[in-house]
Design a protein around this motif. Structure first.
Motif, PDB file in Angstrom:
ATOM      1  N   LYS A  57      93.523-101.547  75.728  1.00  0.00           N
ATOM      2  CA  LYS A  57      93.308-100.117  75.990  1.00  0.00           C
ATOM      3  C   LYS A  57      94.556 -99.276  75.730  1.00  0.00           C
ATOM      4  O   LYS A  57      94.462 -98.057  75.567  1.00  0.00           O
ATOM      5  CB  LYS A  57      92.859 -99.924  77.434  1.00  0.00           C
ATOM      6  CG  LYS A  57      93.912-100.299  78.474  1.00  0.00           C
ATOM      7  CD  LYS A  57      93.398-100.042  79.887  1.00  0.00           C
ATOM      8  CE  LYS A  57      94.469-100.387  80.923  1.00  0.00           C
ATOM      9  NZ  LYS A  57      93.997-100.120  82.297  1.00  0.00           N
ATOM     10  N   ASP A  61      90.482-109.316  74.754  1.00  0.00           N
ATOM     11  CA  ASP A  61      90.797-108.003  75.322  1.00  0.00           C
ATOM     12  C   ASP A  61      92.290-107.713  75.282  1.00  0.00           C
ATOM     13  O   ASP A  61      92.768-106.783  75.927  1.00  0.00           O
ATOM     14  CB  ASP A  61      90.285-107.904  76.756  1.00  0.00           C
ATOM     15  CG  ASP A  61      90.947-108.934  77.668  1.00  0.00           C
ATOM     16  OD1 ASP A  61      91.540-109.892  77.134  1.00  0.00           O
ATOM     17  OD2 ASP A  61      90.845-108.776  78.898  1.00  0.00           O
ATOM     18  N   THR A  93      98.114 -94.332  77.194  1.00  0.00           N
ATOM     19  CA  THR A  93      96.696 -94.532  77.479  1.00  0.00           C
ATOM     20  C   THR A  93      95.907 -93.445  76.766  1.00  0.00           C
ATOM     21  O   THR A  93      96.085 -92.254  77.066  1.00  0.00           O
ATOM     22  CB  THR A  93      96.418 -94.463  78.989  1.00  0.00           C
ATOM     23  OG1 THR A  93      97.246 -95.432  79.652  1.00  0.00           O
ATOM     24  CG2 THR A  93      94.963 -94.765  79.282  1.00  0.00           C
TER      25      THR A  93
END
Length: 319
Positions: free
Chosen positions: A256, A275, A293
């Protein structure tokens, strides 16, 4: 003072002339010995000359020429088991060492330049550098691996090419360790360079490689026109060992995050694992890394929608 300068100039010219005449005499001796196929004596002459001039281009060129063209007993020469066990009839380690030297050398006279160019041309017609790529490696980065590889061909090879191919296959059978220490930016994969692989002279000729224990064989073009690479799946290697250089580090981050580096640096070594995202980089880069982010998708749609609305308003009011 002027007399001393003239004397110095005369001394320099005399020394250069003496050195050139010495090389011509050496060159003639080597040619005479080779005409009578006295290869051993010719090699001895080169070593004697290199004792007082270790970086002489002409002598090193003759060493390579003798090994590449001698046909007396190359096939009966023994492949070395250890680095100190050299057969004077065959020493490809010396050939490679001299080729690397000659490619970067600056000959001092025309005789040495012509001989250097001639030898490099002969070598490049007979041998080339083969790239061996690792496919689907478990981690991104540098590996030391072992593979029982065999290279073969149905093409006609010269005596020195046959012996070199025998040496390569002997190495992979008895040792087989290679280090994937080079990176191909275009293919984004690591590879190993095997120097001195025999080229076939045919336009569409090539070599065949086998991984021992695997029933498949793969033909690849490796000739005077094309030099293809070898690609081996990671699962076919044995004794796999991850070996990062001391100045590199492998870092993992959640997928992410967006990894940001200074604008003058590019993260070339990146791979996704589930991931996680992995980055391979010099240690000195780590302190300058930033993790960002990304904005949520709904927020990005709002931002882009707002920008589109402002653009529409500007266009409308300008009419």
């Amino acid at each position: 003072m002027q007399a001393m300068k003239r004397y110095g100039l005369i001394l320099v010219l005399f020394t250069a002339l003496f050195a050139q005449n010495g090389e011509e005499a050496f060159n003639n001796r080597i040619r005479t010995l080779l005409n009578s196929k006295n290869y051993s004596a010719a090699l001895t002459e080169t070593w004697r000359y290199l004792e007082h001039d270790p970086f002489n281009v002409l002598a090193r060129s003759w060493q390579v020429y003798i090994y590449l063209t001698r046909e007396d007993s190359v096939q009966r020469a023994k492949i070395k088991n250890v680095i100190t066990d050299e057969d004077p009839r065959y020493n490809f380690h010396l050939v490679l060492e001299n080729i690397d030297f000659l490619r970067n050398a600056s000959p001092e006279n025309e005789l040495a330049r012509q001989m250097r160019d001639n030898v490099l041309q002969i070598y490049d017609e007979l041998f080339g550098d083969l790239k061996i790529y690792i496919n689907n490696s478990p981690l991104i980065g540098y590996f030391k691996a072992k593979v029982n590889l065999k290279i073969d061909t149905t093409s006609i090879l010269s005596p020195i090419q046959k012996k070199r191919l025998e040496e390569i296959n002997s190495y992979f059978k008895n040792v087989g360790e290679i280090y994937f220490g080079e990176y191909d930016q275009q293919k984004q994969r690591f590879y190993y360079t095997l120097q001195g692989v025999p080229k076939t002279g045919e336009f569409h000729g090539g070599l065949i490689y086998y991984v021992i224990g695997d029933t498949d064989s793969t033909f690849f073009e490796f000739n005077t026109q094309y030099q293809e690479s070898i690609e081996i799946e990671a699962g076919k290697f044995t004794a796999f060992e991850y070996m990062l250089p001391a100045d590199y580090v492998l870092l993992f981050f959640p997928k992410k995050y967006r990894v940001v580096t200074p604008s003058d640096r590019r993260l070339s070594f990146r791979r996704i694992y589930g991931d996680k995202q992995a980055f391979l980089m010099p240690v000195e880069w780590v302190d300058d890394l930033k993790l960002e982010t990304p904005a949520p998708i709904w927020q990005r749609y709002v931002i882009w929608g707002g920008m589109a609305g402002i653009f529409y308003w500007l266009v409308s009011t300008s009419r």
